[in-house]
Design an enzyme around this catalytic site. Structure first.
Site, mmCIF file in Angstrom:
data_model
loop_
_atom_site.group_PDB
_atom_site.id
_atom_site.type_symbol
_atom_site.label_atom_id
_atom_site.label_comp_id
_atom_site.label_asym_id
_atom_site.label_seq_id
_atom_site.Cartn_x
_atom_site.Cartn_y
_atom_site.Cartn_z
ATOM 1 N N CYS A 1 -84.325 -37.160 2.119
ATOM 2 C CA CYS A 1 -84.036 -36.386 3.323
ATOM 3 C C CYS A 1 -84.706 -35.018 3.199
ATOM 4 O O CYS A 1 -84.545 -34.333 2.192
ATOM 5 C CB CYS A 1 -82.528 -36.221 3.481
ATOM 6 N N CYS B 1 -87.276 -47.086 12.149
ATOM 7 C CA CYS B 1 -88.434 -46.352 12.660
ATOM 8 C C CYS B 1 -88.156 -44.858 12.489
ATOM 9 O O CYS B 1 -87.377 -44.277 13.238
ATOM 10 C CB CYS B 1 -88.646 -46.710 14.130
ATOM 11 N N CYS C 1 -79.053 -39.151 8.348
ATOM 12 C CA CYS C 1 -78.726 -38.985 6.937
ATOM 13 C C CYS C 1 -77.207 -38.891 6.826
ATOM 14 O O CYS C 1 -76.584 -38.056 7.475
ATOM 15 C CB CYS C 1 -79.375 -37.717 6.384
ATOM 16 N N CYS D 1 -76.058 -35.214 5.410
ATOM 17 C CA CYS D 1 -76.181 -33.944 6.141
ATOM 18 C C CYS D 1 -76.337 -34.134 7.647
ATOM 19 O O CYS D 1 -76.518 -33.152 8.371
ATOM 20 C CB CYS D 1 -77.335 -33.117 5.602
ATOM 21 N N CYS E 1 -81.601 -32.292 2.986
ATOM 22 C CA CYS E 1 -80.637 -32.174 1.880
ATOM 23 C C CYS E 1 -81.082 -32.859 0.598
ATOM 24 O O CYS E 1 -80.407 -32.747 -0.414
ATOM 25 C CB CYS E 1 -79.276 -32.720 2.309
HETATM 26 FE FE FE Z 1 -79.788 -35.167 4.564
#
Ligand code: FE
Length: 131
Positions: free
Chosen positions: A47, A119, A96, A99, A50
């Site tokens: 990510c 995607c 995610c 976060c 985070c």
């Molecule tokens: Fe994240």
């Protein structure tokens, strides 16, 4: 899992304008413009907000869409989904789990065995090459 929570201003300071727009404001990068749609190296995609591990390059496939596409997340807890009815469409949004960064959308036309196509936006991801 410990949730990562930051204010809008903190995210804005940490991220590039494009990352902020895509990951925190549910934007979409134009197809074939991101840094990862044509990335073929072995490694993990984290990510961009985070650092949580989200996807392994082993599940990346050629979707032809111009966005990095994966058949599955690294594990069942790293990515969460929500129904997205914006823009006059009914889609499944991928976020995610740690976060709540907007990652992209999930479509049911991916390769077997999962049949899923995650995607994603390159702007929401941070690739770490395998050593
Ligand atoms: Fe994240």
């Amino acid at each position: 899992m410990e949730k990562v929570k930051k204010t809008d201003e903190e995210w804005r300071q940490q991220l590039t304008p494009e990352q902020y727009h895509v990951a925190r404001q549910k934007g979409t990068e134009p197809a074939f413009t991101g840094k990862y749609w044509d990335n073929h190296e072995d490694g993990t995609y984290r990510c961009a907000c985070c650092g949580a591990e989200l996807f392994d390059s082993k599940t990346k496939f050629e979707s032809g869409t111009g966005w990095p596409s994966f058949s599955a997340p690294v594990d069942g807890n790293s990515v969460r989904t929500e129904t997205d009815t914006s823009h006059g469409m009914r889609r499944v949004e991928a976020l995610c789990a740690q976060c709540d960064a907007h990652l992209g959308h999930v479509f049911p036309d991916g390769p077997q065995p999962t049949g899923s196509r995650f995607c994603m936006n390159s702007a929401s991801l941070d690739f770490k090459k395998k050593e």
